[in-house]
Design an enzyme around this catalytic site. Structure first.
Site, PDB file in Angstrom:
ATOM      1  N   LEU A 174       0.847  -1.198   0.000  1.00 26.05           N
ATOM      2  CA  LEU A 174       0.000   0.000   0.000  1.00 26.05           C
ATOM      3  C   LEU A 174       0.885   1.251   0.000  1.00 26.05           C
ATOM      4  O   LEU A 174       0.750   2.121  -0.861  1.00 26.05           O
ATOM      5  CB  LEU A 174      -0.930  -0.008   1.228  1.00 26.05           C
ATOM      6  N   THR A 175       1.818   1.328   0.972  1.00 27.78           N
ATOM      7  CA  THR A 175       2.661   2.510   1.131  1.00 27.78           C
ATOM      8  C   THR A 175       3.563   2.716  -0.095  1.00 27.78           C
ATOM      9  O   THR A 175       4.021   1.749  -0.704  1.00 27.78           O
ATOM     10  CB  THR A 175       3.522   2.361   2.394  1.00 27.78           C
ATOM     11  N   THR A 207       6.874  -5.084   4.258  1.00 26.80           N
ATOM     12  CA  THR A 207       7.320  -6.234   5.044  1.00 26.80           C
ATOM     13  C   THR A 207       7.082  -7.521   4.249  1.00 26.80           C
ATOM     14  O   THR A 207       6.033  -7.659   3.623  1.00 26.80           O
ATOM     15  CB  THR A 207       6.551  -6.278   6.379  1.00 26.80           C
ATOM     16  N   ALA A 285      -4.675  -5.611  11.396  1.00 21.29           N
ATOM     17  CA  ALA A 285      -3.274  -5.698  11.799  1.00 21.29           C
ATOM     18  C   ALA A 285      -3.010  -4.820  13.019  1.00 21.29           C
ATOM     19  O   ALA A 285      -2.283  -5.202  13.934  1.00 21.29           O
ATOM     20  CB  ALA A 285      -2.379  -5.313  10.640  1.00 21.29           C
ATOM     21  N   ARG A 286      -3.614  -3.630  13.044  1.00 20.67           N
ATOM     22  CA  ARG A 286      -3.398  -2.716  14.179  1.00 20.67           C
ATOM     23  C   ARG A 286      -3.878  -3.334  15.478  1.00 20.67           C
ATOM     24  O   ARG A 286      -3.304  -3.112  16.545  1.00 20.67           O
ATOM     25  CB  ARG A 286      -4.171  -1.410  13.936  1.00 20.67           C
ATOM     26  N   GLU A 406       1.665   1.033  10.284  1.00 19.50           N
ATOM     27  CA  GLU A 406       0.245   0.738  10.545  1.00 19.50           C
ATOM     28  C   GLU A 406      -0.457   1.928  11.189  1.00 19.50           C
ATOM     29  O   GLU A 406      -1.217   1.788  12.137  1.00 19.50           O
ATOM     30  CB  GLU A 406       0.119  -0.479  11.465  1.00 19.50           C
TER      31      GLU A 406
END
Lengths: 427, 251
Positions: A174-175, A207, A285-286, A406
């Site tokens: 995404l980033t 990651t 994920a958070r 995140e």
């Protein structure tokens, strides 16, 4: 919640028949708590508020299994992995076998555990090393959850079982180099061409990128943000690992480059449209990170407590000095609060009433507290605090990444700010 | 193959024990599945995987021993039998063996597996007694094992190396910690464990009225190691060490 250090200190070598040492994989075998029931009405230095008693027997068994796995398979090598900047890829099938990958997904070869059980697993993993927990978060909560939530039945059947078993690794793109907190500004594009999709752009800080068999990639299409499954080896798709990291060193972080990368039409995730696609995976994920940070903080507190009781200066243990006691107590406050907060949001998640801004609160509070605990623990350990002989500096450096990824501390602050004022400071 | 694995819940052997009179204070220390029993459970699971059949875990102990039983079930054992009876508190090795043998005999069995000794009582006598009561051969201290066409072959660990021992099934087998590497329970296994059948029996259900025939008269700590002997080496050190070892019958 007992500690590794405490158990290690208590443990006499176990001697088996005829004097040989009982070992598992060359390591000492330590007893498996069948269940950890408090036996007295006195606060335990390692589970001060008795959070243990709030867990079901099944939750404790899952927690104890991960704790033992971490003690036997992660802690002995974690310092070395960090020093060498090495992700322990050999652990992946073992993580799969235990059921840690996509563990709160039902079906498709996944364990189907509760949100609390998943959280407890994250906590124990990150009490070992943030890199290992990050792998599990990205594989399960980002890559697998994207496929589960937004993929076609064929996508789920093809990818989820081998990913659950650890036979296939996933990453989540995404980033971008110029698009972090503001994912809506992404520049990666997806254009249709002769029935296929053509992806162009660059993803950053991904990651698992360099070791992934499949990338979940988010790109701007004509009708909004769309998600795509891009298998490794697809022409036009390459991954370059990022070196020189001083944090999350036992984890692969990569740049993904898409240069006219052609993917078949059916590799688009059909159900995701708009930023909600990736954002709802981030929430998953958070949630795990809120638990994980509590684990890292706990590991630092326990290391500092054990060290302070043994380290002697001016003729007495440094734990007897008021300044040190204050540090230890502040750490204790933070770690117990973090465990309670994580468990609280976990119960809410299992009941289906957890809001994204509440996940933001848990992530923000627990990561910030864990970082404070790690820094304070570092000072208690003095010069030893900077050595990989102890877990503290490793956690402290790793938590700097967790503080930012995140959703940065700042973005979570603004999400909560928007929730309580009804006014967005960033949109 | 019908395999029964005997297991025991013991106070965590990695924590200092506490005594209550001449008995262990089991309330004071966290109870765990005896680490030595994990090797027996693993051996049973491996055999069942290779030859088919079921693994039953069997334990005698208080109701709390159900936790250790569930640990074994979470590793993959199929069902459990827990003999729990106030009247059995303080049972000695013989009484324990009588109870376990009676529980095993209720169903057809091919193999009974146990650790070599418990981490708490450490008598190491129960498996042999079970074999006697069941009237079957025993193969003990196995560090390697194989079952083929109704025959059990083991490498029996000895001081010098190992003996190869063979016997016909049904039999009683004890395994050392070198025999395998116990698996971690999987999350699926943990979640399934609570739904697996565990039969709870009393001594009366087994038609037994047993009592300990042995009483522990006293418990004393092992004597502390005495001071060593210090030689000043005046050139005769080597000879004096040799004499010392000779006197100790080491050489």
């Amino acid at each position: 919640m007992n500690s590794y250090e405490n158990e290690a200190r208590r443990s006499a070598p176990l001697v088996g028949e005829r004097g040989e040492r009982r070992t598992r994989g060359g390591r000492n075998l330590v007893g498996f708590p069948a269940v950890s029931t408090p036996t007295r009405n006195r606060a335990d230095a390692l589970d001060f508020l008795g959070v243990d008693a709030l867990l079901s027997e099944e939750e404790r068994m899952i927690r104890d299994t991960v704790r033992r796995f971490v003690r036997e398979r992660v802690l002995p090598d974690a310092g070395g992995w960090f020093e060498r900047g090495e992700f322990p890829r050999e652990l992946v099938p073992e993580l799969g076998k235990l059921g840690l990958l996509g563990m709160h997904i039902d079906g498709y070869g996944c364990a189907g555990a509760s949100a609390v059980a998943y959280g407890l697993a994250c906590m124990e993993l990150e009490a070992g090393d943030t890199g290992v927990r990050s792998f599990v978060s990205v594989q399960g909560s980002l890559a697998m959850y994207s496929i589960l939530r937004w993929g076609s039945e064929e996508h789920k059947r093809e990818w989820l079982p081998p990913m659950a078993a650890g036979e296939r690794i996933g990453c989540f793109g995404l980033t971008e180099p110029d698009s972090g907190s503001d994912p809506g500004s992404m520049r990666t594009t997806a254009k249709t061409s002769g029935g296929d999709w053509i992806l162009d752009g660059t993803k950053m800080w991904i990651t698992n990128g360099g070791i992934a068999d499949v990338a979940v990639v988010w790109a701007r299409a004509e009708d909004g943000i769309r998600g795509f499954l891009v298998p490794a080896g697809t022409p036009g798709f390459s991954a370059r690992d990022i070196h020189g990291k001083m944090s999350l060193r036992a984890s692969v972080t990569s740049e993904l480059v898409f240069d006219g990368c052609r993917v078949p039409r059916d590799m688009m995730l059909p159900e995701a449209r708009g930023l909600r696609g990736p954002l709802c995976c981030l929430d998953e994920a958070r949630y795990g990170i809120a638990w994980g940070a509590a684990g890292a903080g706990r590991a630092c507190y326990e290391a500092a407590l054990a060290y302070a009781k043994e380290r002697t200066q001016f003729g007495k243990p440094i734990a007897s000095f008021q300044l040190t006691q204050r540090k230890l107590v502040e750490m204790l406050l933070a770690t117990n609060r973090a465990a309670l907060l994580a468990l609280h949001v976990g119960r809410m998640k299992d009941e289906g009433r957890l809001a994204p801004e509440q996940v933001s609160l848990a992530k923000l509070a627990n990561v910030r507290d864990a970082l404070e605990v790690a820094r304070s623990a570092r000072s208690v350990l003095g010069a030893n605090g900077i050595s990989l002989e102890y877990p503290v500096i490793r956690h402290m450096n790793n938590l700097e990444s967790v503080f930012t990824y995140e959703g940065t501390n700042e973005i979570h602050t603004l999400i909560i700010g928007q929730a309580i004022t009804g006014l967005s400071a960033f949109q | 193959m019908n395999i029964t694995v005997c297991i025991k819940q013991v106070p965590d052997p990695n924590q200092p024990y506490k005594l209550s009179g001449t008995r262990l204070d089991r309330e004071a220390v966290q109870p765990v599945l005896d680490p030595g029993d994990e090797f027996g459970v693993e051996a049973g699971l491996k055999l069942a995987e290779a030859h088919g059949g079921e693994v039953t875990v069997l334990s005698m102990g208080p109701a709390k021993a159900m936790e250790a039983m569930r640990r074994a079930l979470s590793m993959g054992a199929h069902k459990g039998i827990l003999v729990s009876d106030e009247a059995l508190a303080g049972a000695d090795a013989q009484a324990t063996a009588q109870v376990l043998a009676a529980a095993i005999k209720r169903n057809p069995f091919d193999l009974v597996i146990a650790g070599t000794e418990s981490a708490d009582g450490s008598t190491g006598a129960v498996p042999a007694m079970i074999a006697e009561l069941l009237g079957v051969p025993q193969a003990t201290f196995a560090k390697q094992l194989e079952v083929k066409e109704g025959t059990l072959t083991i490498h029996r660990q000895t001081q010098e190396g190992y003996d190869v021992v063979e016997c016909a099934l049904p039999a009683v087998l004890t395994v050392t910690s070198g025999v395998n590497e116990p698996r971690y329970p999987t999350f699926k296994g943990i979640m399934q464990a609570k739904n697996k059948p565990v039969e709870q029996l009393s001594a009366a259900d087994l038609g037994l009225s047993v009592a300990a025939s042995q009483q522990v008269a006293a418990v004393n700590p092992a004597p502390a190691r005495g001071q060593g002997e210090i030689f000043e080496d005046d050139g005769t050190g080597a000879a004096r060490i040799a004499d010392f070892l000779k006197n100790a019958k080491v050489i």
